[in-house]
Design an enzyme around this catalytic site. Sequence first.
Site, PDB file in Angstrom:
ATOM      1  N   THR A 131     -15.909  20.205  36.497  1.00 44.92           N
ATOM      2  CA  THR A 131     -15.718  18.695  36.634  1.00 44.92           C
ATOM      3  C   THR A 131     -14.760  18.620  37.980  1.00 44.92           C
ATOM      4  OG1 THR A 131     -16.707  17.827  34.754  1.00 44.92           O
ATOM      5  CG2 THR A 131     -14.901  16.640  36.111  1.00 44.92           C
TER       6      THR A 131
ATOM      7  N   ASN B 147     -28.213  20.060  36.368  1.00 41.23           N
ATOM      8  CA  ASN B 147     -28.074  20.251  34.774  1.00 41.23           C
ATOM      9  C   ASN B 147     -28.982  20.030  33.921  1.00 41.23           C
ATOM     10  OD1 ASN B 147     -26.560  18.204  36.156  1.00 41.23           O
ATOM     11  ND2 ASN B 147     -25.825  17.940  34.014  1.00 41.23           N
TER      12      ASN B 147
ATOM     13  N   CYS C  20     -27.006   7.066  22.364  1.00 40.07           N
ATOM     14  CA  CYS C  20     -27.087   5.988  21.816  1.00 40.07           C
ATOM     15  C   CYS C  20     -25.695   5.363  21.297  1.00 40.07           C
ATOM     16  CB  CYS C  20     -28.045   5.562  20.626  1.00 40.07           C
ATOM     17  SG  CYS C  20     -27.859   4.387  19.644  1.00 40.07           S
TER      18      CYS C  20
END
Lengths: 487, 386
Positions: B73, B152, B325
């Site tokens: 990242t 990815n 979720c």
Amino acid sequence: MSDRYRQQVVDHLVRPRNAGEIGDPSGRGESGDAACGDVVRFTVGISGNVLEQVRYKVYGCAACIAAGSALAELAEGKHLLDAASVSKADLEDALGGPLPAGKEHALTLVLDALHKAFEDHWNRTAGEMLFHAKSGRAIGGRSVVAAMSGGVDSAVTALLLKDAGYDVATVTFRLHDGERGSRSCCSPDTVLFARDTAHRMGLPHFTLNLKELFNRRVMQDFVGSYSEGRTPNPCVACNAHVKFHASSFLADELGFRHVATGHYARVEEGPALARPVDESKDQTYVLWPVPRDLLSRTIFPLGEYRKTEVRAIAEERGLAVAYTPESQDICFIPDGDYRKFVRKNVAAEPGDVVDRQGQVLGRHAGVVDFTVGQRRGIGVSAPTPLYVNEVRPRSGQVVVGRKQDLEVREVRVGNLNWFLDPEEAACVQVRYNGSPVPCTLEETDDGGWVASLDEPVIGVAPGQSAVFYTGDGERVVGGGVVARSGS
Amino acid sequence: MTDAVYLDNAATTPLDPRVLESMLGHLGARRGNPSSLHAFGGSAREGLEEARAGVASLIGASPGEIVFTSGGTESDVLAVLGLARSAGSEKRHAVVSCVEHAAVREAAKRLQSEGFEVSWIGVDEEGLLDPAEFAESVRPDTALAAVVWASNEVGTVEPVLELAEICAAKDVPFHADAVQAAGRVPIDVSEAPVSTLALSGHKLYGPQGIGALYVREGVSLEPIVYGGGQENGLRSGTENVAGIVGLGTAARLAREEMDDRVTHERELRDRIVAGVEEIPHVLVNGHRGRRLSNNVHLTVSGVEAESLVLFLDSLGYAVGSGSACSSGGHKASPVLLAMGLSEREAFSVVRITVGKDNTVEEVDDFLEAFSTAVAQLRELSPLYAG
């Protein structure tokens, strides 16, 4: 709790209880939306108000699957009243504790689906009966079905009845599609909020779908009235045909004696409808059309309280509804713009604005925009303010005149509903916040009544209610709909 | 969970014992700061430079072109922001694909909020970029382009060589996110004219919390972390020496073992694909041919991803889900939506990624468990009619 699932959740996920679907169910309910990622469906088999069979299907996250499984297991075999009391907290207990953060929605979703299955069951049972029900089987003891809107008044009503030792079942009506804050996946927030409130008080909660009835008896009447030049009162229409009938239906089905609402009024022996302790909240004016046999099984607990006391009770007892705002508008027109609503539903034809002598003063865009007594929006300039005196839908004319032209001394009333002997009628109220005016009442040949007023009243519009009170102004003798007024 | 089978190697790989061994010497009492002049510092510095050479060797770079970061990242964000901010005030445009890792996507959105214009390049239903469309989007005022070498999520390998050449011809810096590709796809920066390239330790059997950014010599980059000027001023802060050493070892092993690993992974991958395709209404997402050797990405019709992942977890198999979720709303993956999946389909995806240590036996057991889980969840699903 962290964001990991407990062992109980995983257990329900891998070994779901009561999975499946009943082929010929007593009721079927679905909540959620595939586009939101969760769909829950419950089918129930009900016999003698006992939930003999509960089956469920879920497409959704592990929390939804586990919550549905736990609910199906908890509810099966229970009396409807107990099954309808199962709360989110009960589900959490069954799942070993709170769900991970962000997953609480699963509890709401599965409860909503089961409750929709109950609703479906009631609606199948009711059929046409709901549209005509007038029964008063009056069985059972201290038991009452309390209507809950999600507001503070109806919540405190249920609480007071529970405190007084009644068996209480709460019910919320689905009346129209414009309900507040609909989440696409679930019932509108008002229903979910009412259910939560009931469950927090430990009370069973039901819903009834009355949209068709409400549309037919209230909304269509509302729109039709304007196009016929009458001024409707939708709350009166609802009390006449919907709310009390539906509560009574559910009471009959549950074997409950009474029905209750959060209206500010009192029921006395007779039955007689009497003004409440809090005169500023008096709702007797809109309750006149409740049929006698339904009124005789009705309790209005708030008739004995002031609104400030009701709020204080809600606050003291920790009801979240304590802080909900007062509802003022017509419930199916949340933005309050009833002209827009009417125009959406009927075509408006342009016509003439005329004076009382029939002389044309201007044009208007449709009679639906006018109601007797209206001053704004007439679109004709005059040295003195003009008021709508009369609306003539057939000729499309709107008659305007001076304010004093609106004075009436005689009111013709139809569609009467009497609680007491008409002889006892001593005064009449023609507006929600008006004061009663002394009158004498005479029956006409066509079955209507004429009230001769002792003093003139301004702006009595056809379609409004005329409610007669006893000499002391305290009790409702009866009421009806203004057919026509004159000077 | 000792017996659990791990099939989520795209999320993170196990730490190779050889990597761990190489790190231990830098974790004990003899740990030093590479900036120190004494022997402790010298030993740390040695480890650092050896690792730099190891990472460089994996991608055909010079050791001086490797900047160590805290992970994939940070490498992506440093590249995207760093290239954009050093491009000059007249270059306020970026070209970014719709199938980037969140690090590149969010960094590009950050540029948008700073006034950059971003051209988002779409993909076809197999997740593949069209070089022609890409070429049209590269303009004289383009500050950078960024494309993931291999997705990815769905594992599609993008035509990075071609895209990098398009940019090189127009003198536009090109960033490649090779976090998933490294060790599986041959990468040689002497052939692929990328300007920067992101790598991560824990996708290569190395430690977590360590990554690297290849920065071609001569490419100017504005840092995002300021301080003591370590890593050529591009990444200030005392180096994560043990992590760096681990990454160096992991990179060397990846280069040496790449062919064997890829062959092994392909066998397992194809075995899984063949197995799951026997189940009705299970679709493989991504490109069939241009695909990472370890990736199987599936849409399992009628089954919500999270429930399937947790079901498999309870049976002892760890796989990845493609959506999360929360608070009553699922968030569909932007990558899958860009490939043309509906939201509902995007909630029904799982990612199975094998690794060098998985076995054929594990895969066969998994296929049985997978079939059981899917059947039971479909039985429960109101959205699956069979």
